[in-house]
Write a protein that holds these residues in place. Sequence first.
Motif, PDB file in Angstrom:
ATOM      1  N   SER A  84      -2.670  -1.419  -3.343  1.00 41.74           N
ATOM      2  CA  SER A  84      -3.774  -0.556  -2.937  1.00 41.74           C
ATOM      3  C   SER A  84      -3.257   0.801  -2.489  1.00 41.74           C
ATOM      4  O   SER A  84      -2.089   0.957  -2.107  1.00 41.74           O
ATOM      5  CB  SER A  84      -4.561  -1.213  -1.791  1.00 41.74           C
ATOM      6  OG  SER A  84      -5.578  -0.354  -1.324  1.00 41.74           O
ATOM      7  N   GLU A  85      -4.138   1.800  -2.538  1.00 39.90           N
ATOM      8  CA  GLU A  85      -3.816   3.141  -2.070  1.00 39.90           C
ATOM      9  C   GLU A  85      -4.331   3.396  -0.661  1.00 39.90           C
ATOM     10  O   GLU A  85      -4.149   4.487  -0.125  1.00 39.90           O
ATOM     11  CB  GLU A  85      -4.402   4.190  -3.028  1.00 39.90           C
ATOM     12  CG  GLU A  85      -3.794   4.154  -4.422  1.00 39.90           C
ATOM     13  CD  GLU A  85      -4.380   5.201  -5.345  1.00 39.90           C
ATOM     14  OE1 GLU A  85      -5.079   6.103  -4.830  1.00 39.90           O
ATOM     15  OE2 GLU A  85      -4.149   5.145  -6.565  1.00 39.90           O
ATOM     16  N   LYS A  92      -5.131  -1.741  -7.938  1.00 44.23           N
ATOM     17  CA  LYS A  92      -6.363  -1.096  -7.440  1.00 44.23           C
ATOM     18  C   LYS A  92      -7.223  -2.115  -6.696  1.00 44.23           C
ATOM     19  O   LYS A  92      -8.441  -2.215  -6.906  1.00 44.23           O
ATOM     20  CB  LYS A  92      -7.156  -0.480  -8.589  1.00 44.23           C
ATOM     21  CG  LYS A  92      -6.468   0.668  -9.302  1.00 44.23           C
ATOM     22  CD  LYS A  92      -6.443   1.914  -8.448  1.00 44.23           C
ATOM     23  CE  LYS A  92      -5.839   3.091  -9.195  1.00 44.23           C
ATOM     24  NZ  LYS A  92      -5.790   4.308  -8.352  1.00 44.23           N
ATOM     25  N   TYR A 114       0.832  -1.201   0.000  1.00 46.16           N
ATOM     26  CA  TYR A 114       0.000   0.000   0.000  1.00 46.16           C
ATOM     27  C   TYR A 114       0.866   1.250   0.000  1.00 46.16           C
ATOM     28  O   TYR A 114       2.030   1.245   0.416  1.00 46.16           O
ATOM     29  CB  TYR A 114      -0.942   0.008   1.210  1.00 46.16           C
ATOM     30  CG  TYR A 114      -0.254   0.114   2.553  1.00 46.16           C
ATOM     31  CD1 TYR A 114      -0.184   1.328   3.229  1.00 46.16           C
ATOM     32  CD2 TYR A 114       0.322  -1.005   3.148  1.00 46.16           C
ATOM     33  CE1 TYR A 114       0.439   1.433   4.452  1.00 46.16           C
ATOM     34  CE2 TYR A 114       0.946  -0.917   4.376  1.00 46.16           C
ATOM     35  CZ  TYR A 114       0.997   0.299   5.022  1.00 46.16           C
ATOM     36  OH  TYR A 114       1.629   0.405   6.239  1.00 46.16           O
ATOM     37  N   GLU A 136      -8.419  -2.237  -3.847  1.00 41.98           N
ATOM     38  CA  GLU A 136      -9.505  -1.787  -2.976  1.00 41.98           C
ATOM     39  C   GLU A 136     -10.875  -1.978  -3.628  1.00 41.98           C
ATOM     40  O   GLU A 136     -11.891  -2.036  -2.935  1.00 41.98           O
ATOM     41  CB  GLU A 136      -9.320  -0.327  -2.584  1.00 41.98           C
ATOM     42  CG  GLU A 136      -9.221   0.646  -3.723  1.00 41.98           C
ATOM     43  CD  GLU A 136      -7.786   0.906  -4.155  1.00 41.98           C
ATOM     44  OE1 GLU A 136      -7.555   1.906  -4.851  1.00 41.98           O
ATOM     45  OE2 GLU A 136      -6.902   0.102  -3.800  1.00 41.98           O
ATOM     46  N   PHE A 153      -9.183  -1.788   4.760  1.00 43.98           N
ATOM     47  CA  PHE A 153      -9.367  -2.764   3.690  1.00 43.98           C
ATOM     48  C   PHE A 153      -9.958  -4.061   4.223  1.00 43.98           C
ATOM     49  O   PHE A 153     -10.684  -4.761   3.527  1.00 43.98           O
ATOM     50  CB  PHE A 153      -7.997  -3.047   3.052  1.00 43.98           C
ATOM     51  CG  PHE A 153      -8.053  -3.646   1.678  1.00 43.98           C
ATOM     52  CD1 PHE A 153      -8.306  -4.991   1.500  1.00 43.98           C
ATOM     53  CD2 PHE A 153      -7.846  -2.860   0.562  1.00 43.98           C
ATOM     54  CE1 PHE A 153      -8.350  -5.542   0.247  1.00 43.98           C
ATOM     55  CE2 PHE A 153      -7.888  -3.403  -0.705  1.00 43.98           C
ATOM     56  CZ  PHE A 153      -8.144  -4.751  -0.858  1.00 43.98           C
TER      57      PHE A 153
END
Length: 447
Positions: A168-169, A136, A51, A138, A175
Amino acid sequence: MSGLLQHSGCYEEGRLLRVAEKLPCREIQAGMLLSLLGEPGQYSFPSIFIYGHRATGKSHVMQTLLTELELPHATVSCVECVSVALLFEQVLLSLFGSEATSLLPRSPSLSDFVRVYRQQCSLCPAEQTRYIVMEKAELLRDMDANLLPTFLRFQELVDDNVTVILLSEIVWDKFRPNTGCFEPLQLHFPDYSKAELQQILSQDSHPSYSPDLYASYINILLGVFISVCRDLRELRHLAALNFSKFCEPLEEGKVKESDTPKLWRNIEPHLKKAMQTVYLREVSSVQWEKLQQTEEKETGVMRGLSAHAHVELPYYSKFLLIGAYLASYNPARTDKRFFVKHHGKIKKTKTFMKKHEKTSNHLLGPKPFPLDRLLAIFYSVVDSRVAPSASIFSQISALVTLQLLTQVGHDDQLDAPKYKCAVGLDFVRAMSRTVNFDIVKYLYDFL
């Protein structure tokens, strides 16, 4: 490079050198990833969660390692996979070929995917670890509730040497599914520092000019943009877009490459104008290059570079922003006068005029207003043009994200959020003309 060599394992030093060249300022993270992946012939950890903010090198580092070290992998973008079936097909196609995808039914379930994957593993036993990379990730939370927990322990379900890597960001705490799941190993990619951005961007030097000149240009660019933008892709785009303007005095023979102060004075006002277009892609690269060459005849100032002067909003959002401007610059006691029919006349006697003698609200600046006042003004100015819908709340959030509205107050004031309008009179007048609304008639300062 030392971080990669420390975790080199059985990989050739020549390959690691090529990897290090392609991953500037990310050798430590790449080395940690190599240590998590382990030896090619051994079982790796079932799932890894990587992340970090946008443009911090997550996808680039992962793809470079897998490609340069020739590891079997499938890379899936959860944005492109609009359905679960498409996601399953992408994984099987990358790892086993088109024959494997033909074994899936038309609307495959999760159990169908696991069954086909196990069959292919029995036909093609893994000589080394297979990797499934999900960018991506998420977005998996919006798919089948069982999908994310299944991929986190996919190695156990298919009895294969496979590792699922989620990019993921957002952090893992936001999450994690509410139902619980297998906990992956976590690896954080921090934002690039200014020195790291300088090092990376300076590698894109122009062949017609010396690397030192381009490095000084990047230093100037970062000095302007670093306070509002640390996105490597955005900065690289801005650097390529504005370099020709920086070199204009050199091409005209007015200055030399070593005369950095004069180059800075030439490019500074241009970069400040360009700063207003960061993240707002309303001006294309071709349009921007044309605008660079367009100057006002009288003032010599470039025209049309303000991002707010060009941004296009949805129909409801325009009226929301108009309502926000009126709420910011009109006293609350005047709302009845402007927006309620048959409110009665106010006699302006000398006593009244002295009591309500005012300083211009536009000189005092915008004042905060509650959400319910904004909605009341919005419904009044929209009137019978359209029927307002529940989507206006999401459009208010979008206006805040675009920094056209500013949310004020404390985080604990969840029941009564307050806002300020962050745009000027020229912008809101230009926008109100697009919806045939004369905002000046509703401003207290212009009575």
